[in-house]
Design an enzyme around this catalytic site. Structure first.
Site, PDB file in Angstrom:
ATOM      1  CB  VAL A   1     -76.710 -16.926 -38.332  1.00 21.16           C
ATOM      2  CG1 VAL A   1     -76.042 -17.001 -36.977  1.00 21.16           C
ATOM      3  CG2 VAL A   1     -75.910 -16.027 -39.284  1.00 21.16           C
ATOM      4  CB  SER A   2     -78.137 -17.055 -43.035  1.00 18.10           C
ATOM      5  OG  SER A   2     -76.885 -16.515 -43.365  1.00 18.10           O
TER       6      SER A   2
END
Length: 337
Positions: A107-108
């Protein structure tokens, strides 16, 4: 490969590098050589000094290595020296680093340094410019800007308080104290305006009018858009225009926005080489909602497979559109406002 620039958060064990200091210095010097060879800052070699000076490892105290499944968390405070060395070498690789994995999904991440260098060069900053960064991430990009311009001239904003808190810690550890704001990046940071430059590290589907209102006339806005990078010149609070750069760039959407690529099954009737062509995928992303794949394919072939630099974006009052070759030419597609 273009970087994925998203956000990171979590614990911040910076670790005691001790006798790894020499390894960090040599790894950073090698990264600078790699970026130099890529030509990323050829238009503004002054960025070399920033990348030489700012220690990337302080901004990625941990990250995940390996495929999406079976990732290994590398940590600067690992009790195993070989793991610490691997973490440190990896921190200076010219690749994006996964810094947050949730439920097994990435997600990042921290952006690819050579892409960061290219974007900073294309931002065309000068001494005394006030810069707003949309998307604080690890804080590394803000540190590079602060090294070049000075802390007082740099503002970075992110919606997630965990992200801004960790970015502040990373920045302080590296000796930089730009203004870090927790807030909606689409609204800008009006209390810090006016800005001479805005740089975003998230993909947009339209240009926030608040950004234009917070810019000085002549300001430059550099933002991911579709699968490219748009460089716009702000004329006034209601008007901006510019073309895409040559490079591809893949970033997560601005928080709250989602603009996925067209479904693959819809492309089945097109030639395979076209379906997978990176520039055709860019055209599909840019014209999503305006052209169906067959119409896009017809344009693609008719116009001799246009490169990114032939496309642009215009903002005029309450209207916004993407275009090919000329803002008022035959090929223009409205964008959501």
């Amino acid at each position: 490969m273009s970087a994925h620039a998203v956000h990171e958060g979590g614990d911040d064990g910076l670790g005691d590098l001790g006798d790894l200091d020499d390894l960090a210095a040599s790894a950073r010097a090698e990264l600078v050589r790699v970026i130099e060879a890529s030509g990323a800052w050829a238009g503004d070699p002054a960025w070399r000094e920033a990348f030489e000076a700012v220690p990337r490892h302080l901004f990625v105290p941990y990250y995940y290595a390996g495929a999406v499944s079976g990732r290994q968390r590398l940590w600067g405070e690992s009790p195993d020296r070989r793991t610490r060395e691997r973490w440190l070498r990896g921190a200076y690789a010219d690749v994006p680093l996964a810094t947050r994995v949730r439920d097994g999904e990435l997600v990042s991440s921290s952006s690819q340094p050579s892409l960061m260098a290219m974007m900073l060069t294309e931002l065309e900053v000068e001494d005394g410019h006030r810069v707003l960064e949309i998307g604080a991430g690890t804080g590394y990009n803000a540190a590079l800007l602060a090294h070049r311009l000075g802390d007082a001239y740099v503002t970075t904003v992110d919606l997630d308080p965990e992200i801004t808190e960790s970015a502040r810690r990373h920045l302080a550890a590296a000796g930089h104290h730009p203004v870090v704001v927790t807030g909606d990046g689409a609204r800008g940071v009006p209390e810090r305006a006016p800005f001479d430059r805005i740089i975003a590290t998230c993909t947009l589907s339209s240009v926030p009018r608040a950004w234009l209102a917070q810019c000085r006339p002549g300001a430059r806005v550099l933002t991911p858009f579709a699968t490219g990078l748009a460089a716009l010149t702000v004329l006034d609070e209601e008007h901006a225009e510019g073309r895409f750069l040559h490079t591809s760039a893949y970033f997560v959407p601005l928080r709250g926005e989602s603009r996925p690529e067209p479904d693959i099954p819809h492309l089945g009737a097109l030639p395979a080489r076209t379906r997978e062509h990176e520039l055709f995928r860019f055209l599909l992303a840019l014209t999503r909602g305006s052209l169906d794949p067959q119409e896009a394919y017809a344009l693609w072939e008719r116009e001799d497979r246009p490169v990114r630099e032939r496309y642009g974006i215009t903002v005029s009052g309450d209207q916004e559109w993407a275009w090919l070759d000329e803002p008022t030419g035959p090929y223009a597609w409205p964008l959501p406002v």
